[in-house]
Design a protein around this motif. Structure first.
Motif, PDB file in Angstrom:
ATOM      1  N   GLY A   1       0.784  -1.227   0.000  1.00 52.24           N
ATOM      2  CA  GLY A   1       0.000   0.000   0.000  1.00 52.24           C
ATOM      3  C   GLY A   1       0.812   1.272   0.000  1.00 52.24           C
ATOM      4  O   GLY A   1       0.260   2.353   0.195  1.00 52.24           O
ATOM      5  N   GLN A   2       2.128   1.161  -0.239  1.00 56.04           N
ATOM      6  CA  GLN A   2       2.979   2.355  -0.201  1.00 56.04           C
ATOM      7  C   GLN A   2       3.661   2.591  -1.537  1.00 56.04           C
ATOM      8  O   GLN A   2       3.702   1.729  -2.409  1.00 56.04           O
ATOM      9  CB  GLN A   2       4.025   2.209   0.902  1.00 56.04           C
ATOM     10  CG  GLN A   2       3.427   2.118   2.286  1.00 56.04           C
ATOM     11  CD  GLN A   2       4.491   2.227   3.362  1.00 56.04           C
ATOM     12  OE1 GLN A   2       5.526   2.854   3.162  1.00 56.04           O
ATOM     13  NE2 GLN A   2       4.224   1.628   4.513  1.00 56.04           N
ATOM     14  N   GLY A   3       4.225   3.770  -1.654  1.00 54.90           N
ATOM     15  CA  GLY A   3       4.985   4.109  -2.850  1.00 54.90           C
ATOM     16  C   GLY A   3       6.366   3.490  -2.819  1.00 54.90           C
ATOM     17  O   GLY A   3       6.674   2.639  -1.986  1.00 54.90           O
ATOM     18  N   LEU A   4       7.213   3.929  -3.747  1.00 57.96           N
ATOM     19  CA  LEU A   4       8.551   3.370  -3.887  1.00 57.96           C
ATOM     20  C   LEU A   4       9.559   4.220  -3.114  1.00 57.96           C
ATOM     21  O   LEU A   4       9.541   5.450  -3.193  1.00 57.96           O
ATOM     22  CB  LEU A   4       8.951   3.351  -5.357  1.00 57.96           C
ATOM     23  CG  LEU A   4       8.440   2.183  -6.196  1.00 57.96           C
ATOM     24  CD1 LEU A   4       6.938   2.161  -6.258  1.00 57.96           C
ATOM     25  CD2 LEU A   4       9.022   2.263  -7.594  1.00 57.96           C
ATOM     26  N   ARG A   5      10.456   3.540  -2.406  1.00 56.47           N
ATOM     27  CA  ARG A   5      11.531   4.239  -1.686  1.00 56.47           C
ATOM     28  C   ARG A   5      12.878   3.798  -2.247  1.00 56.47           C
ATOM     29  O   ARG A   5      13.127   2.610  -2.414  1.00 56.47           O
ATOM     30  CB  ARG A   5      11.432   3.943  -0.189  1.00 56.47           C
ATOM     31  CG  ARG A   5      10.204   4.559   0.474  1.00 56.47           C
ATOM     32  CD  ARG A   5      10.231   4.367   1.972  1.00 56.47           C
ATOM     33  NE  ARG A   5      10.014   2.976   2.354  1.00 56.47           N
ATOM     34  CZ  ARG A   5      10.217   2.503   3.573  1.00 56.47           C
ATOM     35  NH1 ARG A   5      10.674   3.302   4.528  1.00 56.47           N
ATOM     36  NH2 ARG A   5       9.981   1.228   3.841  1.00 56.47           N
ATOM     37  N   LEU A   6      13.743   4.776  -2.498  1.00 58.82           N
ATOM     38  CA  LEU A   6      15.020   4.524  -3.168  1.00 58.82           C
ATOM     39  C   LEU A   6      16.057   3.984  -2.194  1.00 58.82           C
ATOM     40  O   LEU A   6      16.311   4.588  -1.140  1.00 58.82           O
ATOM     41  CB  LEU A   6      15.520   5.816  -3.811  1.00 58.82           C
ATOM     42  CG  LEU A   6      16.824   5.742  -4.582  1.00 58.82           C
ATOM     43  CD1 LEU A   6      16.708   4.808  -5.781  1.00 58.82           C
ATOM     44  CD2 LEU A   6      17.264   7.133  -5.022  1.00 58.82           C
ATOM     45  N   ILE A   7      16.682   2.852  -2.557  1.00 55.15           N
ATOM     46  CA  ILE A   7      17.691   2.230  -1.711  1.00 55.15           C
ATOM     47  C   ILE A   7      19.090   2.654  -2.148  1.00 55.15           C
ATOM     48  O   ILE A   7      19.861   3.221  -1.376  1.00 55.15           O
ATOM     49  CB  ILE A   7      17.577   0.694  -1.750  1.00 55.15           C
ATOM     50  CG1 ILE A   7      16.167   0.232  -1.353  1.00 55.15           C
ATOM     51  CG2 ILE A   7      18.615   0.063  -0.827  1.00 55.15           C
ATOM     52  CD1 ILE A   7      15.937  -1.264  -1.551  1.00 55.15           C
ATOM     53  N   TYR A   8      19.455   2.364  -3.376  1.00 55.76           N
ATOM     54  CA  TYR A   8      20.750   2.698  -3.953  1.00 55.76           C
ATOM     55  C   TYR A   8      20.560   2.975  -5.441  1.00 55.76           C
ATOM     56  O   TYR A   8      19.617   2.500  -6.054  1.00 55.76           O
ATOM     57  CB  TYR A   8      21.734   1.528  -3.818  1.00 55.76           C
ATOM     58  CG  TYR A   8      22.627   1.538  -2.604  1.00 55.76           C
ATOM     59  CD1 TYR A   8      22.309   0.767  -1.482  1.00 55.76           C
ATOM     60  CD2 TYR A   8      23.798   2.293  -2.586  1.00 55.76           C
ATOM     61  CE1 TYR A   8      23.135   0.771  -0.367  1.00 55.76           C
ATOM     62  CE2 TYR A   8      24.630   2.289  -1.472  1.00 55.76           C
ATOM     63  CZ  TYR A   8      24.284   1.536  -0.370  1.00 55.76           C
ATOM     64  OH  TYR A   8      25.108   1.530   0.729  1.00 55.76           O
ATOM     65  N   TYR A   9      21.492   3.730  -6.011  1.00 54.93           N
ATOM     66  CA  TYR A   9      21.487   3.929  -7.442  1.00 54.93           C
ATOM     67  C   TYR A   9      22.909   4.080  -7.965  1.00 54.93           C
ATOM     68  O   TYR A   9      23.838   4.413  -7.210  1.00 54.93           O
ATOM     69  CB  TYR A   9      20.618   5.117  -7.862  1.00 54.93           C
ATOM     70  CG  TYR A   9      21.071   6.472  -7.381  1.00 54.93           C
ATOM     71  CD1 TYR A   9      20.818   6.881  -6.076  1.00 54.93           C
ATOM     72  CD2 TYR A   9      21.717   7.358  -8.231  1.00 54.93           C
ATOM     73  CE1 TYR A   9      21.207   8.129  -5.625  1.00 54.93           C
ATOM     74  CE2 TYR A   9      22.114   8.617  -7.795  1.00 54.93           C
ATOM     75  CZ  TYR A   9      21.848   8.990  -6.485  1.00 54.93           C
ATOM     76  OH  TYR A   9      22.242  10.228  -6.052  1.00 54.93           O
ATOM     77  N   SER A  10      23.036   3.827  -9.274  1.00 54.75           N
ATOM     78  CA  SER A  10      24.342   3.900  -9.920  1.00 54.75           C
ATOM     79  C   SER A  10      24.158   4.506 -11.304  1.00 54.75           C
ATOM     80  O   SER A  10      23.281   4.088 -12.057  1.00 54.75           O
ATOM     81  CB  SER A  10      24.939   2.492 -10.045  1.00 54.75           C
ATOM     82  OG  SER A  10      26.043   2.478 -10.909  1.00 54.75           O
ATOM     83  N   GLN A  11      24.987   5.479 -11.626  1.00 53.56           N
ATOM     84  CA  GLN A  11      24.893   6.116 -12.938  1.00 53.56           C
ATOM     85  C   GLN A  11      26.058   5.739 -13.850  1.00 53.56           C
ATOM     86  O   GLN A  11      26.047   6.078 -15.040  1.00 53.56           O
ATOM     87  CB  GLN A  11      24.810   7.636 -12.770  1.00 53.56           C
ATOM     88  CG  GLN A  11      23.555   8.057 -12.000  1.00 53.56           C
ATOM     89  CD  GLN A  11      23.325   9.553 -11.982  1.00 53.56           C
ATOM     90  OE1 GLN A  11      24.209  10.332 -12.302  1.00 53.56           O
ATOM     91  NE2 GLN A  11      22.124   9.976 -11.632  1.00 53.56           N
ATOM     92  N   ILE A  12      27.034   5.023 -13.290  1.00 51.76           N
ATOM     93  CA  ILE A  12      28.180   4.617 -14.087  1.00 51.76           C
ATOM     94  C   ILE A  12      28.809   3.399 -13.419  1.00 51.76           C
ATOM     95  O   ILE A  12      28.682   3.220 -12.190  1.00 51.76           O
ATOM     96  CB  ILE A  12      29.188   5.779 -14.209  1.00 51.76           C
ATOM     97  CG1 ILE A  12      30.230   5.501 -15.285  1.00 51.76           C
ATOM     98  CG2 ILE A  12      29.836   6.080 -12.879  1.00 51.76           C
ATOM     99  CD1 ILE A  12      31.075   6.703 -15.627  1.00 51.76           C
TER     100      ILE A  12
END
Lengths: 113, 109
Positions: free
Chosen positions: A40-51
């Motif tokens: 019932g919740q939205g998305l929460r960002l854990i980690y990201y990588s751009q390169i």
């Protein structure tokens, strides 16, 4: 067949065990993201990588780790330090060439007991 | 801090009963406003990107619009297969997306 694959679809683990979720893409997108979604919740960002060989913490990185050794792959490890790991985990990719929409994989549902 | 709020949380419609979903955003330097559809147990499916106030995009029974403070997703004459959770997200500097909590739509025949 192009796209984003996540495996496994369902994963069951005991408390205290580390577990690694797979995310692979053949879209040649530069950026990759891991999100967590609770009922019932939205998305929460854990980690990201751009390169390759570089990644940044998102809003809820504690208890998680990632690597980006290849452009196509961005595995997520849920460690025993994550206090409430049961959730639906989503991987997304994003081209950094002029548009900003993200495309999502099918998700992995992790249950820890 | 960037913020995206969706309303209502849930919407029950009769087949053919048109309605609108709201997405309010507070973002410095909006690069794009995105709409996704998510079916239960699946990853979100990309629907639309809106870049500037006044822009509109359409796909079948869905139409997305954008103002300087909010976006609307209009569902015209919905069918049961339009039942899903609709997610809104905004992008500012840095390429990350900030998501709203979603609107669960149920269309009854």
């Amino acid at each position: 067949d192009g796209g984003i694959t996540q495996s496994p679809k369902y994963l069951f683990r005991k408390e205290g065990q580390n577990v690694t979720l797979s995310c692979e893409q053949n879209l040649n997108h530069d950026a990759m993201y891991w999100y967590r979604q609770d009922p019932g919740q939205g998305l929460r960002l854990i980690y990201y990588s751009q390169i390759v060989n570089d990644f940044q913490k998102g809003d809820i990185a504690e208890g998680y780790s990632v690597s980006r050794e290849k452009k196509e792959s961005f595995p997520l490890t849920v460690t025993s330090a994550q206090k409430n790991p049961t959730a639906f985990y989503l991987c997304a990719t994003q081209s950094l060439q002029g548009t900003y929409e993200q495309y999502f994989g099918p998700g992995t549902r992790l249950t820890v007991t | 801090e960037d913020q995206v709020t969706q309303s209502p949380e849930a919407l029950r419609l009769q087949e053919g009963e048109s309605s609108s979903l709201n997405c309010s955003y507070t973002v410095s330097g909006l690069r794009g406003l995105f709409w996704y559809r998510q079916d239960p147990g699946k990853g979100p499916e990309f629907l639309f990107t809106l870049y500037s106030a006044g822009e509109e995009k359409e796909k079948e029974r869905l139409k997305a619009t954008l103002t300087k403070k909010e976006s609307f997703l209009h569902i015209t004459a919905p069918k049961p297969e339009d039942s899903a959770t609709y997610l809104c997200a905004a992008s500012a500097a840095g390429n990350k997306l900030t998501f709203g909590g979603g609107t669960r739509v149920l269309v009854k025949p």
